[in-house]
Design an enzyme around this catalytic site. Structure first.
Site, PDB file in Angstrom:
ATOM      1  N   CYS A  94       0.840  -1.205   0.000  1.00 59.97           N
ATOM      2  CA  CYS A  94       0.000   0.000   0.000  1.00 59.97           C
ATOM      3  C   CYS A  94       0.877   1.258   0.000  1.00 59.97           C
ATOM      4  O   CYS A  94       1.764   1.408   0.845  1.00 59.97           O
ATOM      5  CB  CYS A  94      -0.929  -0.005   1.216  1.00 59.97           C
ATOM      6  SG  CYS A  94      -2.013   1.435   1.199  1.00 59.97           S
ATOM      7  N   LYS A 120       1.777  -9.697  -0.520  1.00 60.89           N
ATOM      8  CA  LYS A 120       1.697  -8.940  -1.774  1.00 60.89           C
ATOM      9  C   LYS A 120       2.605  -7.736  -1.628  1.00 60.89           C
ATOM     10  O   LYS A 120       2.432  -6.929  -0.702  1.00 60.89           O
ATOM     11  CB  LYS A 120       0.240  -8.519  -1.997  1.00 60.89           C
ATOM     12  CG  LYS A 120       0.005  -7.698  -3.254  1.00 60.89           C
ATOM     13  CD  LYS A 120      -1.488  -7.690  -3.583  1.00 60.89           C
ATOM     14  CE  LYS A 120      -1.805  -6.843  -4.788  1.00 60.89           C
ATOM     15  NZ  LYS A 120      -1.757  -5.410  -4.521  1.00 60.89           N
ATOM     16  N   HIS A 171       3.758  -6.768  -7.400  1.00 57.15           N
ATOM     17  CA  HIS A 171       3.277  -5.664  -8.234  1.00 57.15           C
ATOM     18  C   HIS A 171       4.538  -4.945  -8.711  1.00 57.15           C
ATOM     19  O   HIS A 171       5.282  -4.405  -7.887  1.00 57.15           O
ATOM     20  CB  HIS A 171       2.361  -4.747  -7.392  1.00 57.15           C
ATOM     21  CG  HIS A 171       1.956  -3.497  -8.095  1.00 57.15           C
ATOM     22  ND1 HIS A 171       1.391  -2.423  -7.451  1.00 57.15           N
ATOM     23  CD2 HIS A 171       2.039  -3.130  -9.401  1.00 57.15           C
ATOM     24  CE1 HIS A 171       1.139  -1.460  -8.316  1.00 57.15           C
ATOM     25  NE2 HIS A 171       1.535  -1.865  -9.505  1.00 57.15           N
ATOM     26  N   ASN A 197       1.693  -9.236 -11.117  1.00 61.53           N
ATOM     27  CA  ASN A 197       0.635  -8.221 -11.027  1.00 61.53           C
ATOM     28  C   ASN A 197       1.142  -6.887 -11.580  1.00 61.53           C
ATOM     29  O   ASN A 197       2.268  -6.502 -11.332  1.00 61.53           O
ATOM     30  CB  ASN A 197       0.205  -8.061  -9.553  1.00 61.53           C
ATOM     31  CG  ASN A 197      -0.724  -6.876  -9.329  1.00 61.53           C
ATOM     32  OD1 ASN A 197      -0.430  -6.002  -8.514  1.00 61.53           O
ATOM     33  ND2 ASN A 197      -1.837  -6.822 -10.024  1.00 61.53           N
ATOM     34  N   GLY A 198       0.267  -6.225 -12.319  1.00 63.50           N
ATOM     35  CA  GLY A 198       0.571  -4.891 -12.835  1.00 63.50           C
ATOM     36  C   GLY A 198       0.331  -4.785 -14.313  1.00 63.50           C
ATOM     37  O   GLY A 198       0.955  -5.484 -15.115  1.00 63.50           O
ATOM     38  N   ASP A 199      -0.658  -3.933 -14.682  1.00 61.48           N
ATOM     39  CA  ASP A 199      -0.930  -3.632 -16.089  1.00 61.48           C
ATOM     40  C   ASP A 199      -1.383  -4.815 -16.924  1.00 61.48           C
ATOM     41  O   ASP A 199      -0.937  -4.990 -18.065  1.00 61.48           O
ATOM     42  CB  ASP A 199       0.305  -2.983 -16.744  1.00 61.48           C
ATOM     43  CG  ASP A 199       0.540  -1.582 -16.218  1.00 61.48           C
ATOM     44  OD1 ASP A 199      -0.373  -1.026 -15.578  1.00 61.48           O
ATOM     45  OD2 ASP A 199       1.645  -1.049 -16.433  1.00 61.48           O
ATOM     46  N   ALA A 210      -6.091  -6.121 -11.233  1.00 60.34           N
ATOM     47  CA  ALA A 210      -6.868  -5.142 -10.449  1.00 60.34           C
ATOM     48  C   ALA A 210      -7.664  -4.238 -11.391  1.00 60.34           C
ATOM     49  O   ALA A 210      -8.816  -4.540 -11.732  1.00 60.34           O
ATOM     50  CB  ALA A 210      -5.946  -4.348  -9.530  1.00 60.34           C
ATOM     51  N   ARG A 211      -7.065  -3.145 -11.877  1.00 61.20           N
ATOM     52  CA  ARG A 211      -7.844  -2.177 -12.657  1.00 61.20           C
ATOM     53  C   ARG A 211      -8.399  -2.788 -13.942  1.00 61.20           C
ATOM     54  O   ARG A 211      -9.521  -2.480 -14.343  1.00 61.20           O
ATOM     55  CB  ARG A 211      -6.989  -0.937 -12.954  1.00 61.20           C
ATOM     56  CG  ARG A 211      -6.662  -0.147 -11.681  1.00 61.20           C
ATOM     57  CD  ARG A 211      -5.514   0.805 -11.900  1.00 61.20           C
ATOM     58  NE  ARG A 211      -4.331   0.076 -12.342  1.00 61.20           N
ATOM     59  CZ  ARG A 211      -3.280   0.629 -12.912  1.00 61.20           C
ATOM     60  NH1 ARG A 211      -3.257   1.934 -13.125  1.00 61.20           N
ATOM     61  NH2 ARG A 211      -2.243  -0.106 -13.276  1.00 61.20           N
TER      62      ARG A 211
HETATM   63  C1  LIG Z   1      -8.936   1.381  -6.159  1.00 62.33           C
HETATM   64  C2  LIG Z   1      -7.782   0.486  -5.797  1.00 62.33           C
HETATM   65  C3  LIG Z   1      -7.714  -0.042  -4.508  1.00 62.33           C
HETATM   66  C4  LIG Z   1      -6.658  -0.898  -4.153  1.00 62.33           C
HETATM   67  N1  LIG Z   1      -6.668  -1.472  -2.914  1.00 62.33           N
HETATM   68  C5  LIG Z   1      -5.735  -2.432  -2.621  1.00 62.33           C
HETATM   69  C6  LIG Z   1      -5.815  -3.201  -1.419  1.00 62.33           C
HETATM   70  O1  LIG Z   1      -6.747  -3.064  -0.599  1.00 62.33           O
HETATM   71  N2  LIG Z   1      -4.835  -4.119  -1.205  1.00 62.33           N
HETATM   72  C7  LIG Z   1      -3.812  -4.332  -2.095  1.00 62.33           C
HETATM   73  O2  LIG Z   1      -2.957  -5.189  -1.855  1.00 62.33           O
HETATM   74  N3  LIG Z   1      -3.723  -3.626  -3.232  1.00 62.33           N
HETATM   75  C8  LIG Z   1      -4.667  -2.711  -3.523  1.00 62.33           C
HETATM   76  N4  LIG Z   1      -4.608  -2.061  -4.728  1.00 62.33           N
HETATM   77  C9  LIG Z   1      -3.523  -2.396  -5.677  1.00 62.33           C
HETATM   78  C10 LIG Z   1      -3.968  -3.478  -6.667  1.00 62.33           C
HETATM   79  O3  LIG Z   1      -4.349  -4.663  -6.008  1.00 62.33           O
HETATM   80  C11 LIG Z   1      -2.855  -3.790  -7.693  1.00 62.33           C
HETATM   81  O4  LIG Z   1      -1.719  -4.269  -7.013  1.00 62.33           O
HETATM   82  C12 LIG Z   1      -2.449  -2.579  -8.522  1.00 62.33           C
HETATM   83  O5  LIG Z   1      -3.571  -1.824  -8.912  1.00 62.33           O
HETATM   84  C13 LIG Z   1      -1.680  -3.000  -9.779  1.00 62.33           C
HETATM   85  O6  LIG Z   1      -2.427  -3.898 -10.546  1.00 62.33           O
HETATM   86  P1  LIG Z   1      -3.233  -3.430 -11.890  1.00 62.33           P
HETATM   87  O7  LIG Z   1      -2.229  -2.800 -12.811  1.00 62.33           O
HETATM   88  O8  LIG Z   1      -3.832  -4.692 -12.413  1.00 62.33           O
HETATM   89  O9  LIG Z   1      -4.242  -2.395 -11.464  1.00 62.33           O
HETATM   90  C14 LIG Z   1      -5.630  -1.190  -5.088  1.00 62.33           C
HETATM   91  C15 LIG Z   1      -5.696  -0.628  -6.378  1.00 62.33           C
HETATM   92  C16 LIG Z   1      -6.760   0.174  -6.741  1.00 62.33           C
HETATM   93  C17 LIG Z   1      -6.815   0.735  -8.139  1.00 62.33           C
END
Ligand SMILES: Cc1cc2nc3c(=O)[nH]c(=O)nc-3n(C[C@H](O)[C@H](O)[C@H](O)COP(=O)(O)O)c2cc1C
Length: 322
Positions: free
Chosen positions: A108, A147, A176, A207-209, A231-232
């Site tokens: 975080c 993570k 990530h 994880n990431g993108d 995630a996104r």
């Molecule tokens: C709105 C939002 C909330 C998130 N909350 C958490 C969380 O509670 N715990 C966590 O480990 N990562 C959290 N993340 C990070 C995502 O799990 C992920 O690691 C990060 O967005 C990169 O992945 P992506 O490129 O697929 O988005 C959050 C990301 C977003 C966009």
């Protein structure tokens, strides 16, 4: 507590997202898109003094979902902690409630969290991190995963943090591919995921993108990782795991709009079944719609209208009219 069997190669994990992946959201995903192999709660912050009543933990995981064994088995219960927090108490409670999988948030980036020594800031002090993980491991008999980001300011401690997590009994690590200072600004650096795969004795989740189902395959092939977390991209395409498992064809705008409508119909039902306030219903629906219209024809205009809606009926009528 019965130990879970290992996560199979190529599994797809719906990432933890604060403010998004609550019970209503996860119930929607479980019902419409069971192709996701695993899900996650968003993080539950360990209190810095005292402990939560058990019912607070149950509510975080979801009252109804807590009664369903197979859902517990496929959901990571994520905690966010620091060396100042009452970690062991909460870890014991999570175990006592029979949640078989705990994930530790070491990524975080938010200032509020990091200035109190939590999330990604734990990557700055590996001695503290080691004793924290040791304490958690000693008190949690289930599957324990972590993570992480690739570092805080830079990646100089990255390999050591992976080795540390291996040494202290972490069973799977999601990487990530960004440092905390990178926030989300630059593309995720998958080469660090590949590096982690080379040195880790336990499976690495990339994880990431991941923005479309073709990226899932690319991540698996380019990094050699064991599983993929989204995630996104999973907010943009909540059905991504279905598309991935059924073959790669991406949908037309029209098909996407139909799926978006279907998603929100179910999500609304789930939120309303929790007797959420009208304000809460509107706020949650707006948050969840943030990425879903990216790339849809007229998506920007539709999103603007949705965000300007003043009541839940306004919001859902706009969707219906599409
Ligand atoms: C709105 C939002 C909330 C998130 N909350 C958490 C969380 O509670 N715990 C966590 O480990 N990562 C959290 N993340 C990070 C995502 O799990 C992920 O690691 C990060 O967005 C990169 O992945 P992506 O490129 O697929 O988005 C959050 C990301 C977003 C966009």
């Amino acid at each position: 507590m019965q130990k879970l069997s290992p996560v199979p190669y190529g599994s797809l994990i719906f990432a933890p997202m604060e403010g998004i992946t609550d019970e209503a959201f996860r119930k929607t995903i479980l019902k419409l898109y069971p192709e996701w192999d695993y899900l996650a709660t968003d993080f539950l912050r360990v209190p810095s003094a005292g402990k939560y009543p058990l019912k607070h933990l149950v509510t975080h995981f979801g009252k109804e979902l807590s009664d369903v064994g197979w859902v517990k088995d496929k959901t990571m219960f994520q905690i966010l902690t620091s060396h100042r927090s009452f970690t062991v108490e909460m870890v014991k409670d999570v175990a006592q409630l029979g949640y078989p999988w705990m994930d530790i948030n070491l990524g975080c980036p938010s200032n509020t969290v990091t200035k109190n020594g939590g999330g990604s800031s734990l990557l700055l002090d590996l001695n503290t991190l080691r004793s924290l993980i040791k304490n958690i491991r000693e008190n949690f008999p289930g599957r324990l995963t972590a993570k992480i980001r690739t570092g805080f300011h830079d990646t100089s401690g990255f390999k050591d943090s992976i080795r540390l997590l291996n040494d202290e009994g972490i069973e799977m690590i999601t990487v990530h591919g960004r440092t905390r200072d990178m926030m989300y600004k630059v593309p995720a650096e998958w080469n660090y995921i590949e590096e982690a795969v080379k040195i880790s004795q336990v499976p690495i989740v990339g994880n990431g993108d991941i923005w479309c189902s073709a990226d899932v395959d690319r991540m698996l092939k380019e990094t050699g990782c064991h599983a993929v977390m989204v995630a996104r991209g999973a907010l943009k395409f909540p059905w991504m795991a279905q598309t991935y498992k059924r073959g790669f064809r991406e949908e037309t705008s029209h098909e996407r709009l139909q799926k978006i409508k279907e998603f929100f119909q179910e999500y609304r039902t789930q939120l309303e079944s929790e007797s959420i306030s009208l304000r809460g219903l509107l706020k949650q629906s707006k948050s969840v719609s943030r990425y879903m219209l990216d790339g849809v024809e007229n998506g920007e205009a539709i999103r603007r209208k949705l965000l300007l809606s003043q009541t839940p009926p306004d919001f859902f009528d706009i969707l219906k009219s599409l």
